[in-house]
Write a protein that holds these residues in place. Structure first.
Motif, PDB file in Angstrom:
ATOM      1  N   ILE B 198      26.080 -22.473 -14.280  1.00 34.55           N
ATOM      2  CA  ILE B 198      25.219 -21.460 -13.676  1.00 34.55           C
ATOM      3  C   ILE B 198      24.021 -21.320 -14.583  1.00 34.55           C
ATOM      4  CG2 ILE B 198      25.066 -19.033 -13.082  1.00 34.55           C
ATOM      5  CD1 ILE B 198      28.086 -19.170 -12.552  1.00 34.55           C
ATOM      6  N   PRO B 199      22.840 -21.571 -14.076  1.00 32.93           N
ATOM      7  CA  PRO B 199      21.682 -21.468 -14.953  1.00 32.93           C
ATOM      8  C   PRO B 199      21.379 -20.009 -15.285  1.00 32.93           C
ATOM      9  CG  PRO B 199      20.989 -21.897 -12.715  1.00 32.93           C
ATOM     10  CD  PRO B 199      22.487 -21.966 -12.711  1.00 32.93           C
ATOM     11  N   ASP B 200      20.505 -19.897 -16.228  1.00 34.73           N
ATOM     12  CA  ASP B 200      20.168 -18.566 -16.705  1.00 34.73           C
ATOM     13  C   ASP B 200      19.074 -17.995 -15.813  1.00 34.73           C
ATOM     14  OD1 ASP B 200      18.336 -17.280 -19.484  1.00 34.73           O
ATOM     15  OD2 ASP B 200      19.934 -16.327 -18.328  1.00 34.73           O
ATOM     16  N   VAL B 201      19.479 -17.166 -14.849  1.00 32.82           N
ATOM     17  CA  VAL B 201      18.483 -16.579 -13.966  1.00 32.82           C
ATOM     18  C   VAL B 201      17.997 -15.284 -14.599  1.00 32.82           C
ATOM     19  CG1 VAL B 201      19.196 -17.560 -11.789  1.00 32.82           C
ATOM     20  CG2 VAL B 201      20.387 -15.606 -12.649  1.00 32.82           C
ATOM     21  N   GLN B 202      16.735 -15.213 -14.794  1.00 35.94           N
ATOM     22  CA  GLN B 202      16.099 -14.037 -15.378  1.00 35.94           C
ATOM     23  C   GLN B 202      15.064 -13.517 -14.402  1.00 35.94           C
ATOM     24  OE1 GLN B 202      16.796 -12.443 -18.143  1.00 35.94           O
ATOM     25  NE2 GLN B 202      18.506 -13.825 -18.514  1.00 35.94           N
TER      26      GLN B 202
END
Lengths: 123, 289
Positions: B198-202
């Motif tokens: 899961i990518p780092d969603v910011q």
């Protein structure tokens, strides 16, 4: 959270543009708010000219967009930017022939399948 | 309660032997003195710690492992020495306690020596309430009835030698429960992360994701929008995606670790100076579809 005096947009081509809610169907003592999928009684405040539906006519509508968040069963919360409704008749069939905007999938279970099938995008 | 009577004193005035009398009978104890402070207004504690090996004094016949021992347990538990120093009295109690249950792999600190005291109960020996002072643990909201029941089931493999269990600090149960919940949350998150990346969603990311709706149709819809908020809550971490759908702005809140989200792809990161970009609601111009 639609209640009486709420102004709603109309997202079909029935001729009306703006509705004002005057009653939520099924509300006890006018205490309940209407959510997505609830039927309301509304009066047409603004309509396009030369159309079957005219201003200050009392009709029924089903709510399809609310600014208040709507919780789906899989944990997804949907929130629109406006309040909108589709005008229906007594049985639940839409009066217009086209529907604009995105319609939530939950309307299908509430027996508004015709509206969902006319929608350009189903959320 | 109990009563004690000092029998012998050393030259320096230290108590070395007392005679105790409680429900189990009288007993003679030898030990050493403990400097114990107490708050004004409370009963002064017994300034005496019995030496090792003198715990079981009298057979406590006919007492089923029930309320009495539970009561004893409670009074015992309440006697975590209210002496000023928290650690030292426990260490002294440790020396005093004869049997240390080795079988408890992970004893909590106070629970451990409580279990040590309880184990004499199992062969129906009398247990003395040391009664140093009352309401120490009760003041901290500690309940010991549960521990008494737990330790009953353990075997009585007692060694007469004094060995110290590993010292684990045991705070209040609500703090411990919160700690355990944190551990469980972390485990759940790690479990999901090992399954898929899961990518780092910011906030500020333009994100494209594939969401599967498993209810009626097995179709995967592709959603594309800008992340305007992210709420961290362990496994229930959610992020808010704003997109334009057929001319109407729609915000959706998705759980980050939901199994319905098949793929998240970050297309772009915009530089934002805020954690929650709710000001974008007033600006509908440059929203991605």
């Amino acid at each position: 959270m639609i209640q009486p005096q709420t102004l709603l947009n109309v997202v079909d081509n029935s001729g009306a543009q703006k509705l004002m809610c005057i009653r939520v169907i099924g509300a006890a003592g006018n205490q309940r708010y209407a959510r997505i999928g609830d039927v309301i009684v509304a009066v047409i405040k603004d309509a396009l000219p030369q159309m079957p539906l005219e201003r200050s006519k009392v009709i029924r509508a089903v709510i399809v967009h609310t600014c208040k968040e709507f919780k789906c069963e899989d944990g997804i919360i949907i929130r629109y930017d406006d309040n909108a409704a589709v005008i229906i008749d007594q049985k639940g069939n839409p009066k217009g022939t086209r529907v604009f905007g995105a319609i939530a999938e939950e309307l299908r279970e509430l027996n508004f399948t015709k509206i969902v099938s006319l929608a350009p995008e189903v959320l | 309660f109990y009563r004690w009577r000092s029998l012998e004193r050393e030259k320096s005035g230290r108590l070395v032997a007392i005679q105790r009398q409680d429900r189990g009978g009288t007993s003679l104890l030898q030990g050493f003195r403990v400097q114990a402070r107490c708050d004004p207004g409370r009963r002064p504690p017994l300034p005496f710690v019995p030496a090792a090996g003198q715990i079981s004094c009298r057979p406590f016949s006919g007492d089923p492992l029930g309320e009495t021992t539970g009561h004893r347990m409670q009074s015992l538990a309440r006697t975590v020495c209210r002496a000023g120093t928290r650690g030292n009295p426990l260490k002294l109690m440790d020396c005093a306690a004869p049997r240390v249950e080795q079988s408890f792999a992970e004893p909590l600190r106070s629970c451990s020596w409580i279990r040590q005291i309880v184990s004499p109960i199992i062969p129906r020996d009398g247990v003395q309430a040391y009664g140093f002072c009352t309401r120490a643990l009760a003041a901290r909201g500690f309940s010991t009835v549960g521990t008494a029941e737990v330790s009953v089931e353990d075997e009585d493999s007692s060694s007469p030698m004094v060995e110290h269990p590993p010292r684990i600090k045991f705070k209040r149960p609500d703090k411990t429960a919160r700690h355990i919940m944190n551990i469980l949350n972390k485990e759940a998150v790690d479990k999901v992360r090992t399954e898929r990346t899961i990518p780092d969603v910011q906030p500020g990311c333009i994100v494209q994701m594939r969401v599967q709706v498993p209810e009626n149709k097995r179709r995967e819809s592709t959603l594309k929008g800008i992340v305007i908020a992210r709420r961290n809550a362990g496994i229930a971490t959610t992020f808010r995606l704003r997109r334009l759908v057929a001319g109407v702005g729609v915000e959706s809140v998705f759980p980050l670790y939901s199994p319905n989200i098949k793929e998240i792809k970050i297309l772009d990161r915009k530089k934002v100076r805020r954690a929650k970009l709710y000001y974008l609601r007033d600006r509908m111009n440059a929203l991605k579809k």
